[in-house]
Motif scaffolding. Structure first.
Motif, PDB file in Angstrom:
ATOM      1  N   ARG A 145     110.359 -32.512  -6.147  1.00 25.61           N
ATOM      2  CA  ARG A 145     109.349 -33.549  -6.335  1.00 25.61           C
ATOM      3  C   ARG A 145     109.829 -34.594  -7.327  1.00 25.61           C
ATOM      4  O   ARG A 145     110.675 -34.318  -8.182  1.00 25.61           O
ATOM      5  N   VAL A 146     109.255 -35.797  -7.190  1.00 30.20           N
ATOM      6  CA  VAL A 146     109.621 -36.925  -8.045  1.00 30.20           C
ATOM      7  C   VAL A 146     108.338 -37.553  -8.601  1.00 30.20           C
ATOM      8  O   VAL A 146     107.338 -37.669  -7.885  1.00 30.20           O
ATOM      9  N   TRP A 147     108.381 -37.944  -9.878  1.00 31.52           N
ATOM     10  CA  TRP A 147     107.258 -38.639 -10.497  1.00 31.52           C
ATOM     11  C   TRP A 147     107.759 -39.901 -11.176  1.00 31.52           C
ATOM     12  O   TRP A 147     108.895 -39.964 -11.641  1.00 31.52           O
ATOM     13  N   ARG A 148     106.895 -40.911 -11.207  1.00 29.75           N
ATOM     14  CA  ARG A 148     107.157 -42.093 -12.029  1.00 29.75           C
ATOM     15  C   ARG A 148     105.895 -42.394 -12.820  1.00 29.75           C
ATOM     16  O   ARG A 148     104.816 -42.564 -12.246  1.00 29.75           O
ATOM     17  N   SER A 149     106.051 -42.435 -14.138  1.00 29.11           N
ATOM     18  CA  SER A 149     104.919 -42.634 -15.053  1.00 29.11           C
ATOM     19  C   SER A 149     103.809 -41.630 -14.769  1.00 29.11           C
ATOM     20  O   SER A 149     102.621 -41.966 -14.822  1.00 29.11           O
ATOM     21  N   GLY A 150     104.197 -40.399 -14.422  1.00 28.89           N
ATOM     22  CA  GLY A 150     103.229 -39.348 -14.174  1.00 28.89           C
ATOM     23  C   GLY A 150     102.642 -39.345 -12.778  1.00 28.89           C
ATOM     24  O   GLY A 150     101.912 -38.424 -12.418  1.00 28.89           O
ATOM     25  N   ARG A 151     102.955 -40.348 -11.974  1.00 30.15           N
ATOM     26  CA  ARG A 151     102.447 -40.432 -10.601  1.00 30.15           C
ATOM     27  C   ARG A 151     103.485 -39.881  -9.642  1.00 30.15           C
ATOM     28  O   ARG A 151     104.652 -40.271  -9.690  1.00 30.15           O
ATOM     29  N   GLN A 152     103.069 -38.958  -8.759  1.00 24.93           N
ATOM     30  CA  GLN A 152     104.018 -38.376  -7.825  1.00 24.93           C
ATOM     31  C   GLN A 152     104.458 -39.409  -6.797  1.00 24.93           C
ATOM     32  O   GLN A 152     103.652 -40.186  -6.283  1.00 24.93           O
ATOM     33  N   VAL A 153     105.749 -39.402  -6.503  1.00 25.05           N
ATOM     34  CA  VAL A 153     106.334 -40.319  -5.526  1.00 25.05           C
ATOM     35  C   VAL A 153     106.861 -39.491  -4.359  1.00 25.05           C
ATOM     36  O   VAL A 153     107.675 -38.585  -4.558  1.00 25.05           O
ATOM     37  N   ASP A 154     106.404 -39.787  -3.158  1.00 28.64           N
ATOM     38  CA  ASP A 154     106.851 -39.061  -1.970  1.00 28.64           C
ATOM     39  C   ASP A 154     108.057 -39.778  -1.356  1.00 28.64           C
ATOM     40  O   ASP A 154     107.923 -40.875  -0.823  1.00 28.64           O
ATOM     41  N   LEU A 155     109.211 -39.134  -1.453  1.00 28.90           N
ATOM     42  CA  LEU A 155     110.452 -39.713  -0.935  1.00 28.90           C
ATOM     43  C   LEU A 155     110.903 -38.977   0.314  1.00 28.90           C
ATOM     44  O   LEU A 155     110.710 -37.765   0.436  1.00 28.90           O
ATOM     45  N   GLY A 156     111.557 -39.706   1.222  1.00 28.20           N
ATOM     46  CA  GLY A 156     112.206 -39.086   2.361  1.00 28.20           C
ATOM     47  C   GLY A 156     113.454 -38.364   1.886  1.00 28.20           C
ATOM     48  O   GLY A 156     113.917 -38.564   0.753  1.00 28.20           O
ATOM     49  N   PRO A 157     114.039 -37.510   2.730  1.00 26.00           N
ATOM     50  CA  PRO A 157     115.201 -36.717   2.294  1.00 26.00           C
ATOM     51  C   PRO A 157     116.392 -37.553   1.839  1.00 26.00           C
ATOM     52  O   PRO A 157     117.059 -37.204   0.863  1.00 26.00           O
ATOM     53  N   THR A 158     116.658 -38.666   2.512  1.00 26.52           N
ATOM     54  CA  THR A 158     117.802 -39.491   2.116  1.00 26.52           C
ATOM     55  C   THR A 158     117.525 -40.213   0.813  1.00 26.52           C
ATOM     56  O   THR A 158     118.392 -40.284  -0.071  1.00 26.52           O
ATOM     57  N   GLU A 159     116.315 -40.745   0.659  1.00 30.12           N
ATOM     58  CA  GLU A 159     115.961 -41.428  -0.588  1.00 30.12           C
ATOM     59  C   GLU A 159     115.985 -40.443  -1.764  1.00 30.12           C
ATOM     60  O   GLU A 159     116.392 -40.798  -2.866  1.00 30.12           O
ATOM     61  N   TYR A 160     115.547 -39.209  -1.500  1.00 27.64           N
ATOM     62  CA  TYR A 160     115.571 -38.186  -2.550  1.00 27.64           C
ATOM     63  C   TYR A 160     117.012 -37.925  -2.990  1.00 27.64           C
ATOM     64  O   TYR A 160     117.313 -37.863  -4.186  1.00 27.64           O
ATOM     65  N   ARG A 161     117.938 -37.753  -2.024  1.00 29.29           N
ATOM     66  CA  ARG A 161     119.339 -37.485  -2.372  1.00 29.29           C
ATOM     67  C   ARG A 161     119.953 -38.671  -3.110  1.00 29.29           C
ATOM     68  O   ARG A 161     120.754 -38.486  -4.038  1.00 29.29           O
ATOM     69  N   LEU A 162     119.606 -39.885  -2.699  1.00 27.68           N
ATOM     70  CA  LEU A 162     120.104 -41.076  -3.393  1.00 27.68           C
ATOM     71  C   LEU A 162     119.659 -41.079  -4.850  1.00 27.68           C
ATOM     72  O   LEU A 162     120.462 -41.284  -5.762  1.00 27.68           O
ATOM     73  N   LEU A 163     118.360 -40.860  -5.057  1.00 26.86           N
ATOM     74  CA  LEU A 163     117.838 -40.875  -6.417  1.00 26.86           C
ATOM     75  C   LEU A 163     118.459 -39.752  -7.247  1.00 26.86           C
ATOM     76  O   LEU A 163     118.836 -39.962  -8.410  1.00 26.86           O
ATOM     77  N   GLU A 164     118.580 -38.567  -6.659  1.00 27.46           N
ATOM     78  CA  GLU A 164     119.192 -37.447  -7.371  1.00 27.46           C
ATOM     79  C   GLU A 164     120.617 -37.788  -7.799  1.00 27.46           C
ATOM     80  O   GLU A 164     121.030 -37.505  -8.929  1.00 27.46           O
ATOM     81  N   PHE A 165     121.371 -38.402  -6.906  1.00 21.00           N
ATOM     82  CA  PHE A 165     122.753 -38.767  -7.217  1.00 21.00           C
ATOM     83  C   PHE A 165     122.794 -39.797  -8.340  1.00 21.00           C
ATOM     84  O   PHE A 165     123.590 -39.680  -9.285  1.00 21.00           O
ATOM     85  N   ASP A 181     129.919 -41.644   0.853  1.00 27.14           N
ATOM     86  CA  ASP A 181     130.694 -40.410   0.713  1.00 27.14           C
ATOM     87  C   ASP A 181     129.899 -39.339  -0.016  1.00 27.14           C
ATOM     88  O   ASP A 181     129.921 -38.157   0.358  1.00 27.14           O
ATOM     89  N   SER A 182     129.191 -39.733  -1.075  1.00 26.04           N
ATOM     90  CA  SER A 182     128.530 -38.764  -1.940  1.00 26.04           C
ATOM     91  C   SER A 182     127.181 -38.299  -1.417  1.00 26.04           C
ATOM     92  O   SER A 182     126.812 -37.137  -1.618  1.00 26.04           O
ATOM     93  N   VAL A 183     126.442 -39.170  -0.767  1.00 32.28           N
ATOM     94  CA  VAL A 183     125.079 -38.841  -0.332  1.00 32.28           C
ATOM     95  C   VAL A 183     125.033 -38.418   1.138  1.00 32.28           C
ATOM     96  O   VAL A 183     124.363 -37.453   1.495  1.00 32.28           O
ATOM     97  N   TRP A 184     125.768 -39.142   1.988  1.00 37.43           N
ATOM     98  CA  TRP A 184     125.758 -38.810   3.415  1.00 37.43           C
ATOM     99  C   TRP A 184     126.884 -37.844   3.794  1.00 37.43           C
ATOM    100  O   TRP A 184     126.755 -37.066   4.716  1.00 37.43           O
ATOM    101  N   GLY A 185     128.020 -37.923   3.076  1.00 33.64           N
ATOM    102  CA  GLY A 185     129.164 -37.077   3.405  1.00 33.64           C
ATOM    103  C   GLY A 185     130.235 -37.856   4.135  1.00 33.64           C
ATOM    104  O   GLY A 185     129.964 -38.774   4.908  1.00 33.64           O
ATOM    105  N   ARG A 186     131.474 -37.452   3.901  1.00 34.46           N
ATOM    106  CA  ARG A 186     132.613 -38.186   4.441  1.00 34.46           C
ATOM    107  C   ARG A 186     132.824 -37.936   5.923  1.00 34.46           C
ATOM    108  O   ARG A 186     133.531 -38.672   6.593  1.00 34.46           O
ATOM    109  N   ASP A 187     132.218 -36.881   6.460  1.00 28.99           N
ATOM    110  CA  ASP A 187     132.439 -36.541   7.858  1.00 28.99           C
ATOM    111  C   ASP A 187     131.492 -37.283   8.806  1.00 28.99           C
ATOM    112  O   ASP A 187     131.574 -37.134  10.020  1.00 28.99           O
ATOM    113  N   ILE A 188     130.586 -38.058   8.249  1.00 33.11           N
ATOM    114  CA  ILE A 188     129.608 -38.771   9.063  1.00 33.11           C
ATOM    115  C   ILE A 188     129.910 -40.262   9.011  1.00 33.11           C
ATOM    116  O   ILE A 188     130.052 -40.839   7.924  1.00 33.11           O
ATOM    117  N   TYR A 189     130.007 -40.894  10.188  1.00 37.04           N
ATOM    118  CA  TYR A 189     130.255 -42.335  10.197  1.00 37.04           C
ATOM    119  C   TYR A 189     128.926 -43.078  10.215  1.00 37.04           C
ATOM    120  O   TYR A 189     128.125 -42.926  11.138  1.00 37.04           O
TER     121      TYR A 189
END
Length: 234
Positions: A145-165, A181-189
């Motif tokens: 889960r993600v919060w900003r200023s105490g408010r929960q933010v619902d992210l999609g899986p790709t947006e979540y991985r981006l923010l985590e990175f 390379d880091s979020v999607w992976g090098r094996d995916i074009y």
């Protein structure tokens, strides 16, 4: 996220051994056999750790280590030097050039793996953290889960991985290619413009009311979490 390790070694059998054991530990492994090729590779992407042989064709490991320490983007990159040179003076030279650790061939694979794990733990403690935070943004890996200023933010899986990175590397600028390379992976074009689309979505989800944007666009370079944003949120 899986740690990425670059093995720079010209002995094919040793490279195979290292790749097998590192991948068995869950690491993502790339291998390069020449020092000059590794130098070019490292200008385009940055792994989490480098296992570097001293004697290499094209460019010596000691010179490559020196170059990496001279560049701001790789100055803190963890480096383990492999060499057949066991004399104390040579070990001192390798460490003085900037290597973080030094392993003499032949070596114990379990010992090398332990050194890799220890160096990664010291260099990237955020990889082990359950809670990542930056300014008024907080990400809980256990709860996903993600919060900003105490408010929960619902992210999609790709947006979540981006923010985590980004949260793992606050303030650091990443090119679109590095993010792919880091979020999607090098094996995916995927087209680099896809990064812009998901960055845009992440911004909208983090800023539904038009608040301060935590993501900085660096023209001609890429994206980063904005350190000024974090200071303003303190």
């Amino acid at each position: 996220m899986t740690a990425r390790i670059l093995v720079v070694e010209d002995e094919e059998a040793l490279t195979t051994l290292l790749r097998y054991n590192l991948e068995a530990e869950g690491y993502e492994v790339e291998a390069v056999a020449r020092g000059d090729e590794a130098d070019t590779w490292l200008k385009e992407r940055i792994p989490d750790l480098v296992v570097l042989d001293w004697m290499l064709p094209g460019l010596s490991g000691i010179e490559l280590c020196r170059r990496l320490r001279a560049r701001p983007e790789t100055r803190q990159l963890p480096i383990i030097m492999l060499t057949a040179r066991g004399e104390e003076s040579e070990r001192v030279r390798g460490l003085a050039t900037g290597a973080d650790d030094y392993v003499v061939k032949p070596f114990s694979v379990p010992e090398l793996l332990a050194r890799v794990k220890g160096l990664l733990r010291r260099a990237s403690p955020e990889r082990l953290a359950t809670i990542l935070s930056f300014g008024d943004i907080e990400l809980d890996r256990d709860k996903h889960r993600v919060w900003r200023s105490g408010r929960q933010v619902d992210l999609g899986p790709t947006e979540y991985r981006l923010l985590e990175f980004f949260l793992e590397h606050p303030g650091r600028v990443f090119s679109r290619e590095q993010l792919l390379d880091s979020v999607w992976g090098r094996d995916i074009y995927i087209d680099e413009r896809t990064v812009d689309v998901h960055i845009g979505r992440l911004r909208k989800l983090l800023n539904p009311d038009g608040g301060p944007d935590p993501i900085r666009t660096v023209r001609g370079a890429g994206y980063a979490l904005d350190e000024q944003f974090a200071k303003a949120a303190e």
